[in-house]
Design a protein around this motif. Sequence first.
Motif, short mmCIF file in Angstrom:
data_model
loop_
_atom_site.label_atom_id
_atom_site.label_comp_id
_atom_site.label_asym_id
_atom_site.label_seq_id
_atom_site.Cartn_x
_atom_site.Cartn_y
_atom_site.Cartn_z
N GLU A 221 0.86 -1.19 0.00
CA GLU A 221 0.00 0.00 0.00
C GLU A 221 0.89 1.23 0.00
OE1 GLU A 221 -2.74 -0.15 3.24
OE2 GLU A 221 -3.58 -2.10 2.65
N ASP B 237 1.18 5.73 -1.39
CA ASP B 237 0.62 6.93 -1.99
C ASP B 237 1.33 7.21 -3.30
OD1 ASP B 237 -1.14 7.47 0.16
OD2 ASP B 237 0.52 8.33 1.30
N ASP C 177 -7.30 4.32 -17.50
CA ASP C 177 -6.76 4.19 -16.15
C ASP C 177 -5.70 5.26 -15.90
OD1 ASP C 177 -8.33 1.96 -15.80
OD2 ASP C 177 -6.73 0.54 -16.25
N VAL D 111 -3.71 2.70 -12.22
CA VAL D 111 -4.66 2.81 -11.10
C VAL D 111 -6.01 3.29 -11.66
CG1 VAL D 111 -5.11 3.76 -8.82
CG2 VAL D 111 -2.73 3.45 -9.60
N THR E 88 -8.97 7.10 -11.36
CA THR E 88 -8.15 8.22 -10.89
C THR E 88 -7.98 9.23 -12.01
OG1 THR E 88 -6.11 7.05 -11.48
CG2 THR E 88 -6.89 6.83 -9.20
N VAL F 159 -3.13 9.58 -4.67
CA VAL F 159 -4.09 8.64 -4.09
C VAL F 159 -3.36 7.51 -3.37
CG1 VAL F 159 -5.80 9.13 -5.87
CG2 VAL F 159 -4.19 7.24 -6.21
N ARG F 160 -4.07 6.93 -2.45
CA ARG F 160 -3.59 5.73 -1.76
C ARG F 160 -4.02 4.52 -2.57
NH1 ARG F 160 0.39 4.91 1.99
NH2 ARG F 160 -0.03 3.06 3.29
N THR F 161 -3.06 3.63 -2.88
CA THR F 161 -3.40 2.48 -3.70
C THR F 161 -2.82 1.21 -3.10
OG1 THR F 161 -3.29 1.57 -5.95
CG2 THR F 161 -1.37 2.74 -5.19
N ARG F 162 -3.52 0.10 -3.35
CA ARG F 162 -3.03 -1.23 -2.95
C ARG F 162 -2.67 -2.00 -4.21
NH1 ARG F 162 -7.21 -3.01 -0.58
NH2 ARG F 162 -6.62 -2.63 1.60
N GLY G 283 -2.83 -1.23 -9.55
CA GLY G 283 -3.19 -0.92 -8.17
C GLY G 283 -4.66 -0.61 -8.04
N GLU G 284 -5.21 -0.85 -6.89
CA GLU G 284 -6.61 -0.53 -6.60
C GLU G 284 -6.67 0.71 -5.73
OE1 GLU G 284 -10.39 -2.47 -4.15
OE2 GLU G 284 -8.47 -3.54 -4.31
N ARG G 285 -7.47 1.66 -6.14
CA ARG G 285 -7.61 2.88 -5.35
C ARG G 285 -8.27 2.55 -4.02
NH1 ARG G 285 -9.56 8.82 -7.31
NH2 ARG G 285 -9.53 9.81 -5.26
#
Length: 252
Positions: A200, A202, A213, A225, A228, A234-237, A248-250
Motif C-alpha cells: 500500500e 501513496d 486508467d 490505477v 483516478t 491517491v492511496r493504492t493497494r 493498483g486498486e484505489r
Amino acid sequence: MSRRDQYYNKAKQQGYRSRAAYKLKQLDDTANLIDEHATVVDLGAAPGGWLQVAHELAGDEGTVIGVDRQRIKPIDGCETIKGDMTDAETRERLHERIGKADVVLSDMAPNMSGEYSLDHARSIHLARQAFETALAVLAPDGAFVVKVFDGPDLSKFRSDIESEFQYVRAVRPDASRDESSELYLVGKGRLTAPVQVGDELDVEIVDTGHEGDGIAKVDGYTLFVPDTEVGETVRTRIDDVKPNFGFGERME
C-alpha cells in the motif's frame, strides 16, 4: 529397451555428452525457454550436454556459458567458468562476462545417499543455491529452470520461486528415468518491480492510459490505477505485478 537405454544410446548416436540433453530439449518444447540470440547460463554444467542443446537453441549469435567446479571439455560456441557458483568471486566473473542472462538453467543433483529424505533435502539445498544465482543475474522477464527431487520441502521452495516470477510450473520430462522422483520447476517472467502484490502506497497520477486508467510512476515503474485523474495523489493497494508494469486498486 528401457527408457534409460533409449536416451543413452540416442545421445551416443547424436553426439551429445549426456542423455540429459534430451531433458532440456523436452523442457524447451514444453515451456519455450531459449530463443535465438539468448544469453544462457548453465549451472553445474559438466559434462556439457545441456550446453550443447542451449547453443543449438540460442544459435551462433547467442551467448552460452557453463559454470562448474569441474573442468568442462571445450564445446564449440560455448564458454565455461571453472568455479563454485556459491562463491562471490565466481559470481563476479559471471556477471562481468554477461551482465544479465535471459535464462538460467540448473540440472544439478546431490551425491545420492539412497536415503530418500536426505537426498530430497540436499536437492532442495542445491536448488536454492541455483535460485539465488538466478535472482542475481537474470534480466527482467527472464526464465529459470531447476531440478529438484519431489518431497515435503518442495511446496515452500516453489512458493519462493512464484514470488519472483510471473508463473511457475512443474515439468517431468519423458527423458527422466521411470524410477526417478526428479522434476523441474520452470519459472518464466522474472519480476523486477519495485513493488509487490499487497503493498500500500501513496502515488501521484501523472498520465492516463489507453483504457482510461490513471498512470503513476514508482521509481520509473509504471503503475495503472483505475478511477483516478491526472494530478491526484491517491492511496493504492498493489493487486497485480508484471515485469514492466503493475496494477493498483484505489483505496478510499
